[in-house]
Design a protein around this motif. Structure first.
Motif, PDB file in Angstrom:
ATOM      1  N   GLU A   1      55.568  40.092 121.033  1.00 40.36           N
ATOM      2  CA  GLU A   1      56.212  40.939 120.017  1.00 40.36           C
ATOM      3  C   GLU A   1      56.483  40.133 118.737  1.00 40.36           C
ATOM      4  N   PRO A   2      57.042  38.917 118.837  1.00 40.47           N
ATOM      5  CA  PRO A   2      57.152  38.089 117.628  1.00 40.47           C
ATOM      6  C   PRO A   2      55.787  37.758 117.023  1.00 40.47           C
ATOM      7  N   TYR A   3      54.794  37.565 117.857  1.00 36.71           N
ATOM      8  CA  TYR A   3      53.426  37.300 117.404  1.00 36.71           C
ATOM      9  C   TYR A   3      52.924  38.451 116.536  1.00 36.71           C
ATOM     10  N   ARG A   4      53.147  39.664 117.013  1.00 35.38           N
ATOM     11  CA  ARG A   4      52.706  40.844 116.263  1.00 35.38           C
ATOM     12  C   ARG A   4      53.391  40.905 114.892  1.00 35.38           C
ATOM     13  N   LYS A   5      54.678  40.583 114.869  1.00 37.31           N
ATOM     14  CA  LYS A   5      55.399  40.587 113.594  1.00 37.31           C
ATOM     15  C   LYS A   5      54.842  39.534 112.643  1.00 37.31           C
ATOM     16  N   GLY A   6      54.458  38.376 113.189  1.00 37.28           N
ATOM     17  CA  GLY A   6      53.842  37.346 112.353  1.00 37.28           C
ATOM     18  C   GLY A   6      52.545  37.827 111.741  1.00 37.28           C
ATOM     19  N   MET A   7      51.736  38.532 112.524  1.00 34.64           N
ATOM     20  CA  MET A   7      50.494  39.089 111.993  1.00 34.64           C
ATOM     21  C   MET A   7      50.773  40.105 110.891  1.00 34.64           C
ATOM     22  N   GLU A   8      51.737  40.980 111.141  1.00 32.91           N
ATOM     23  CA  GLU A   8      52.048  42.030 110.168  1.00 32.91           C
ATOM     24  C   GLU A   8      52.542  41.439 108.850  1.00 32.91           C
ATOM     25  N   LEU A   9      53.353  40.372 108.929  1.00 35.83           N
ATOM     26  CA  LEU A   9      53.823  39.711 107.713  1.00 35.83           C
ATOM     27  C   LEU A   9      52.652  39.128 106.936  1.00 35.83           C
ATOM     28  N   ALA A  10      51.728  38.485 107.631  1.00 34.23           N
ATOM     29  CA  ALA A  10      50.562  37.889 106.962  1.00 34.23           C
ATOM     30  C   ALA A  10      49.685  38.958 106.333  1.00 34.23           C
ATOM     31  N   ILE A  11      49.455  40.064 107.041  1.00 35.04           N
ATOM     32  CA  ILE A  11      48.666  41.181 106.498  1.00 35.04           C
ATOM     33  C   ILE A  11      49.301  41.692 105.211  1.00 35.04           C
TER      34      ILE A  11
END
Length: 407
Positions: free
Chosen positions: A46-56
């Motif tokens: 779940e934190p991983y997904r948030k990291g991706m979304e921030l980068a996008i």
């Protein structure tokens, strides 16, 4: 000349013009397909997904890639190789993705690595740690972001040698990641400390540890030190049972992944103290790169990052950097070439994707665990950043480890 009609407060275009607009819009998006074990490993992913979304979000706000916006399309692999491959096939066939990334569990990552080889598709393995992804099962189409089991164990070995302990017990999850980590630890420790003895091994199935029997078996072997490769819920059960039975009293412990916040924080007051570990001390890293990342993440999510956040963020930033080199083309051959020697700025500093084995030089933090009474949880102290480039086999060794067809 065809007339445009005004209908229900909107313009209605002729069909040919609609198709043109639709195709033009589609061409302005680069779809990144991402496959992972979200239901099986939520603490990390779940934190991983948030990291991706921030980068996008950051990439798109800065103008995207050659005028194109990035779009993330996510699938869950249920922690199984078969589901991961089926998800990859569906992402290409139905979603028409341009780039594939993801995976957490090593055996799932290996399945997607083979998919990339068979289908000749670029694949960035973001998290799985097994060395096989870039060595024994390496192929021209697969790159890997996170420091491998070999690299992280190699970072811990100098610290383990300093402990000067002869009798070691080992505990690890019985699948590819755990087996690989233990094999590397034994090999590197034997080279540095020839008189070392491995007096006990416990290898419970992932997610199915009987902590009481495992702890008792290790205690019965009377080791001087323990090498722990468990993570997630298994690690929590092991630590709690070990504390209860006094397993760690008077013994040194070296732990892989132990001080990653997703695994250490849930232990709260039961957090281990004095272990030598890898982890992520997000609360005290004083570098401009990390400070900027932390500020942006906390502003968006009102939360603190985990190690998974860094991996997800770096995965998207790596793909974006590769696409910039190809001027926005997701063509496999062009991306494979673009990633050779690709440099990417990350919250951990600049990393490079090695041409010789497609492994990035992303490193890890090495330090000791401690308990912070004010925070009410475990923290990492006396740590340093181990740059991944310093913990790789030589180029000559890599040639022997990696198939000729992948070089």
């Amino acid at each position: 000349m065809q007339a445009y009609k005004w209908t229900s407060l909107r313009w209605t275009l002729p069909l040919a013009a609609c198709a043109l607009v639709s195709n033009s819009f589609a061409a302005e998006v680069i779809k990144i397909g991402e496959i992972n074990s979200y239901k099986a490993q939520p603490a990390f992913l779940e934190p991983y997904r948030k990291g991706m979304e921030l980068a996008i979000e950051q990439v798109n706000k800065s103008g995207g890639i050659a005028g194109k916006q990035l779009k993330l399309v996510i699938r869950d692999d249920n922690g199984t190789p078969g589901d991961a491959v089926r998800a990859a096939e569906e992402l290409y066939a139905r979603e028409k993705i341009d780039v594939l990334t993801g995976s957490f569990l090593s055996h799932v990552g290996l399945a997607l690595t083979d998919f990339a080889k068979q289908k000749q598709r670029f694949f960035l393995a973001s998290e799985p740690l097994t060395d096989k992804i870039v060595w024994a099962d390496g192929n021209p189409y697969t790159y890997r972001l996170r420091a491998s089991t070999y690299m992280q164990v190699a970072m811990l070995v100098p610290e383990a040698v300093k402990l000067n302990k002869k009798r070691w017990a080992i505990v690890y999850p019985n699948y590819e990641y755990g087996q690989s980590a233990v094999a590397t630890f034994k090999k590197l420790m034997k080279e540095k400390q020839p008189d070392i003895e491995f007096v006990a091994e416990q290898a419970p199935a992932l997610g199915k540890i009987d902590a009481g029997s495992v702890v008792q078996a290790l205690a019965d072997s009377r080791p001087d030190a323990i090498f722990n490769v468990l993570f997630a819920a298994d690690m929590g059960k092991f630590v709690r049972e070990g504390n209860t039975r006094g397993l760690f009293k008077g013994r040194e412990v070296v732990g892989l992944l132990t001080a990653e916040p997703e695994y250490l924080d849930p232990l709260k007051k039961e957090a281990p103290v004095g272990w030598t570990v890898t982890g992520y001390p997000w609360y005290s890293i004083n570098t401009p790169e990390h400070a900027a990342f932390l500020k942006a993440y906390q502003a968006k999510y009102k939360d603190y990052p985990r190690l998974g956040t860094i991996v997800g963020y770096n995965a998207i930033q790596s793909i974006a950097a590769g696409l910039r080199k190809t001027n926005g083309s997701a063509d496999t051959a062009k991306l494979v070439e673009a990633f050779k020697g690709l440099e990417v700025d990350t919250p951990f500093g600049r990393i490079t994707y090695r041409a010789q084995d497609h492994q990035s030089t992303m490193g890890a933090y090495i330090g000791k665990t401690a308990y912070d009474a004010k925070l009410g949880r475990g923290v990492m102290v006396n740590y340093h950043y181990a740059d991944g480039k310093d913990y790789q086999p030589s180029d000559e060794e890599v040639k022997k480890l990696r198939p000729a067809a992948a070089q």
